[in-house]
Design an enzyme around this catalytic site. Structure first.
Site, PDB file in Angstrom:
ATOM      1  N   HIS A 141      40.622  83.718  45.545  1.00  0.00           N
ATOM      2  CA  HIS A 141      41.448  82.525  45.321  1.00  0.00           C
ATOM      3  C   HIS A 141      41.822  81.886  46.655  1.00  0.00           C
ATOM      4  O   HIS A 141      42.210  82.568  47.588  1.00  0.00           O
ATOM      5  CB  HIS A 141      42.723  82.909  44.558  1.00  0.00           C
ATOM      6  CG  HIS A 141      42.476  83.082  43.097  1.00  0.00           C
ATOM      7  ND1 HIS A 141      43.351  82.681  42.133  1.00  0.00           N
ATOM      8  CD2 HIS A 141      41.418  83.598  42.434  1.00  0.00           C
ATOM      9  CE1 HIS A 141      42.855  82.946  40.939  1.00  0.00           C
ATOM     10  NE2 HIS A 141      41.687  83.513  41.098  1.00  0.00           N
TER      11      HIS A 141
ATOM     12  N   TYR B 210      52.459  79.096  39.370  1.00  0.00           N
ATOM     13  CA  TYR B 210      53.859  79.508  39.328  1.00  0.00           C
ATOM     14  C   TYR B 210      54.658  78.276  38.892  1.00  0.00           C
ATOM     15  O   TYR B 210      54.688  77.275  39.617  1.00  0.00           O
ATOM     16  CB  TYR B 210      54.328  79.974  40.710  1.00  0.00           C
ATOM     17  CG  TYR B 210      53.733  81.304  41.137  1.00  0.00           C
ATOM     18  CD1 TYR B 210      52.443  81.382  41.656  1.00  0.00           C
ATOM     19  CD2 TYR B 210      54.459  82.481  41.007  1.00  0.00           C
ATOM     20  CE1 TYR B 210      51.897  82.599  42.045  1.00  0.00           C
ATOM     21  CE2 TYR B 210      53.921  83.709  41.399  1.00  0.00           C
ATOM     22  CZ  TYR B 210      52.645  83.760  41.911  1.00  0.00           C
ATOM     23  OH  TYR B 210      52.104  84.966  42.291  1.00  0.00           O
TER      24      TYR B 210
ATOM     25  N   PRO C 208      57.969  91.188  40.624  1.00  0.00           N
ATOM     26  CA  PRO C 208      56.551  90.843  40.741  1.00  0.00           C
ATOM     27  C   PRO C 208      56.265  89.408  41.172  1.00  0.00           C
ATOM     28  O   PRO C 208      55.102  89.054  41.368  1.00  0.00           O
ATOM     29  CB  PRO C 208      56.019  91.082  39.322  1.00  0.00           C
ATOM     30  CG  PRO C 208      57.212  90.956  38.438  1.00  0.00           C
ATOM     31  CD  PRO C 208      58.391  91.387  39.233  1.00  0.00           C
TER      32      PRO C 208
ATOM     33  N   LYS D 278      53.768  91.525  45.467  1.00  0.00           N
ATOM     34  CA  LYS D 278      53.757  92.353  46.674  1.00  0.00           C
ATOM     35  C   LYS D 278      53.726  93.868  46.416  1.00  0.00           C
ATOM     36  O   LYS D 278      53.446  94.641  47.340  1.00  0.00           O
ATOM     37  CB  LYS D 278      54.983  92.044  47.550  1.00  0.00           C
ATOM     38  CG  LYS D 278      54.914  90.689  48.213  1.00  0.00           C
ATOM     39  CD  LYS D 278      53.826  90.644  49.253  1.00  0.00           C
ATOM     40  CE  LYS D 278      53.409  89.248  49.590  1.00  0.00           C
ATOM     41  NZ  LYS D 278      51.994  89.059  49.848  1.00  0.00           N
TER      42      LYS D 278
ATOM     43  N   TYR E 144      52.483  85.010  51.358  1.00  0.00           N
ATOM     44  CA  TYR E 144      51.743  85.316  50.129  1.00  0.00           C
ATOM     45  C   TYR E 144      50.424  86.022  50.456  1.00  0.00           C
ATOM     46  O   TYR E 144      50.059  87.003  49.805  1.00  0.00           O
ATOM     47  CB  TYR E 144      51.474  84.033  49.338  1.00  0.00           C
ATOM     48  CG  TYR E 144      51.101  84.295  47.900  1.00  0.00           C
ATOM     49  CD1 TYR E 144      52.039  84.180  46.872  1.00  0.00           C
ATOM     50  CD2 TYR E 144      49.803  84.667  47.555  1.00  0.00           C
ATOM     51  CE1 TYR E 144      51.699  84.441  45.556  1.00  0.00           C
ATOM     52  CE2 TYR E 144      49.457  84.931  46.236  1.00  0.00           C
ATOM     53  CZ  TYR E 144      50.408  84.814  45.237  1.00  0.00           C
ATOM     54  OH  TYR E 144      50.057  85.086  43.936  1.00  0.00           O
TER      55      TYR E 144
HETATM   56  C1  PHB Z   1      49.171  89.408  37.790  1.00  0.00           C
HETATM   57  O1  PHB Z   1      48.044  88.875  37.741  1.00  0.00           O
HETATM   58  O2  PHB Z   1      49.476  90.379  37.064  1.00  0.00           O
HETATM   59  C2  PHB Z   1      50.174  88.859  38.720  1.00  0.00           C
HETATM   60  C3  PHB Z   1      49.805  87.876  39.629  1.00  0.00           C
HETATM   61  C4  PHB Z   1      50.758  87.345  40.483  1.00  0.00           C
HETATM   62  C5  PHB Z   1      52.060  87.782  40.411  1.00  0.00           C
HETATM   63  C6  PHB Z   1      52.442  88.767  39.513  1.00  0.00           C
HETATM   64  C7  PHB Z   1      51.498  89.314  38.662  1.00  0.00           C
HETATM   65  O3  PHB Z   1      52.996  87.224  41.236  1.00  0.00           O
END
Ligand code: PHB
Ligand code: APR
Length: 402
Positions: free
Chosen positions: A72, A201, A293, A297, A385
């Site tokens: 990504h 997000y 989450p 991280k 990130y």
């Molecule tokens: C996930 O794909 O499970 C995932 C991705 C990004 C996050 C949290 C979980 O910030």
């Protein structure tokens, strides 16, 4: 049983550490309380920093990751019906992240370990770590109905947030700093292609939503829900409707729906245990710290801890010096606190507070607007990130320190 490094826990931290030690000729034994099928099927995160990918490749676990991992180049932020791309390579000098499920990493590492690695015992529950202050710490464990001992030079607790290693720190030898958040995540897996190439997000009007994925055919999505939510109160239709509302943008974008194959609720918590070492007992991964989450991280921190430990044990093996082991807790905690701060900031910026006051909501929007309007604010998000360096870099300029 005797070994140089006794490792408790076969999650990503314990398994990767075992590989790193094996490659440098340090012998170890891994004890895992669950069975192999359980460990390989636990649904967890899946967003890997570049450094995590590199570490997996270096220890021979990159083959399937390189074929199936989805690279990504950024994420999307959504709020107030707008969508904004954060361009990671452009903001970080070329860094990317990779989607590859933690369960797949665990499968790859278990297969390697069973093929040529040191012993990995499933169904082996560590009961206690004894004499961590001495030169000969002992792990007492239960295996095949018998109680046994593992005599070690060093013990590494990679046994997650509820393990026994941390409990072996004597009273007063450590401290936990914790923060609870007044919301949880309802996560789903769905048999439907992702509706967007990127992670999204979203700060929706009624709360946070995350669009992620596991493969070109499987979507992973999350919704902010109140603490104590029963997944049974969320029939599939309700989940899709709420996700669609929170992810909605002005213009034509549509959330694809499909059969939901898993549903679970996870509370959100931050905590850090200091220090990460007592005598000859070291902690790594979730055994030492938990992050919410939102910044993705948890897994990456577990990997960075064990990369530091891998280097430290390699140095001990090569030169007899414990210098890196002596510095481990201090070095690891610098990165842990930065990731804890980043996860906290992302969480607070994107979730609706219960009984939200309008001022707070305006603050969140102002933060989001700053990131989308200012290159340096976006670069700060991208640097965190995609992952800060394993060890802080010399301070040539304020920007290059991390
Ligand atoms: C996930 O794909 O499970 C995932 C991705 C990004 C996050 C949290 C979980 O910030
Ligand atoms: N004896 C032996 N094994 C134990 C014991 C014990 N007493 N207690 C726990 N374990 C095992 C668990 O069964 C689990 O397999 O330790 C392992 C810990 O693994 P994880 O919880 O996956 O923790 P870690 O390896 O630190 O990975 C970090 O990143 O995405 C996040 O939280 C997520 O799992 C994740 C993590």
């Amino acid at each position: 049983m005797r070994t140089t490094v006794g490792i408790i826990g076969a999650g990503p931290a314990g398994l990767l550490l075992a590989r790193l030690l094996h490659r440098t000729g340090v012998d170890c034994v891994v004890l895992e309380s669950r069975d192999r099928a359980y460990v390989e099927h636990r649904q967890r995160a899946g967003m890997l920093e570049q450094g995590t990918v590199d570490a997996l490749r270096e220890c021979g676990a990159g083959e399937r990751l390189d074929v199936e991992g989805l690279v990504h180049h950024g994420i999307e932020l959504r709020f107030e019906g707008e969508r904004h791309h954060i361009d990671f390579p452009g903001l970080t000098g070329g860094r990317t992240v990779t989607i590859y499920a933690q369960t797949e990493i665990v499968k790859d590492l278990v297969a390697l370990q069973l093929a040529d690695g040191p012993p990995l015992l499933f169904g082996a529950e560590a009961l206690a770590v004894e004499k961590p202050d001495s030169a000969a710490p002992v792990v007492r464990f239960a295996h095949e109905g018998r109680e046994r001992t593992l005599n070690c030079d060093w013990v590494v607790g990679c046994d997650g947030g509820h393990g026994v290693a941390r409990a072996a720190f004597p009273a007063g030898a450590g401290r936990t700093y914790a923060h609870d958040y007044p919301y949880s995540w309802l996560g789903i897996l769905a048999d439907v292609p992702p509706s967007c190439d990127e992670l999204i997000y979203a700060r929706g009007a009624t709360g946070f939503a995350l669009h992620s994925m596991r493969s070109p055919r499987v979507s992973r999505l999350y919704l902010q829900v109140p603490n104590g939510t029963d997944p049974g109160d969320w029939p599939d239709e309700r989940i899709w409707d709420e996700l669609a509302a929170r992810l909605a943008v002005d213009g034509d974008w549509r959330l694809e729906r499909g059969p939901i194959t898993a549903k679970s609720v996870t509370p959100m918590r931050s905590w850090v245990h200091e220090p990460m070492r007592h005598g000859r007992l070291l902690l790594a991964g979730d055994a030492a710290h938990i992050v919410p989450p939102t910044g993705a991280k948890g897994l990456n921190l577990a990997v960075s801890d064990v990369r530091l430990l891998g280097r430290a044990f390699a140095e001990l093996h090569r030169t007899g010096s414990t210098e890196l082991l002596d510095r481990y807790s201090r070095t690891a905690l610098e990165r842990v606190w930065q990731a804890t701060r980043f996860s906290y900031d992302m969480t607070k910026m994107l979730h609706a507070q219960p009984n939200e006051d309008a001022f707070e909501h305006r603050m969140q929007l102002a933060r989001l607007r700053r990131i989308t309007a200012s290159r340096s604010a976006a670069a700060e998000l991208a640097a965190n990130y995609t992952g800060l360096p394993l060890v802080p870099q010399p301070q040539e300029s304020a920007e290059s320190r991390w």
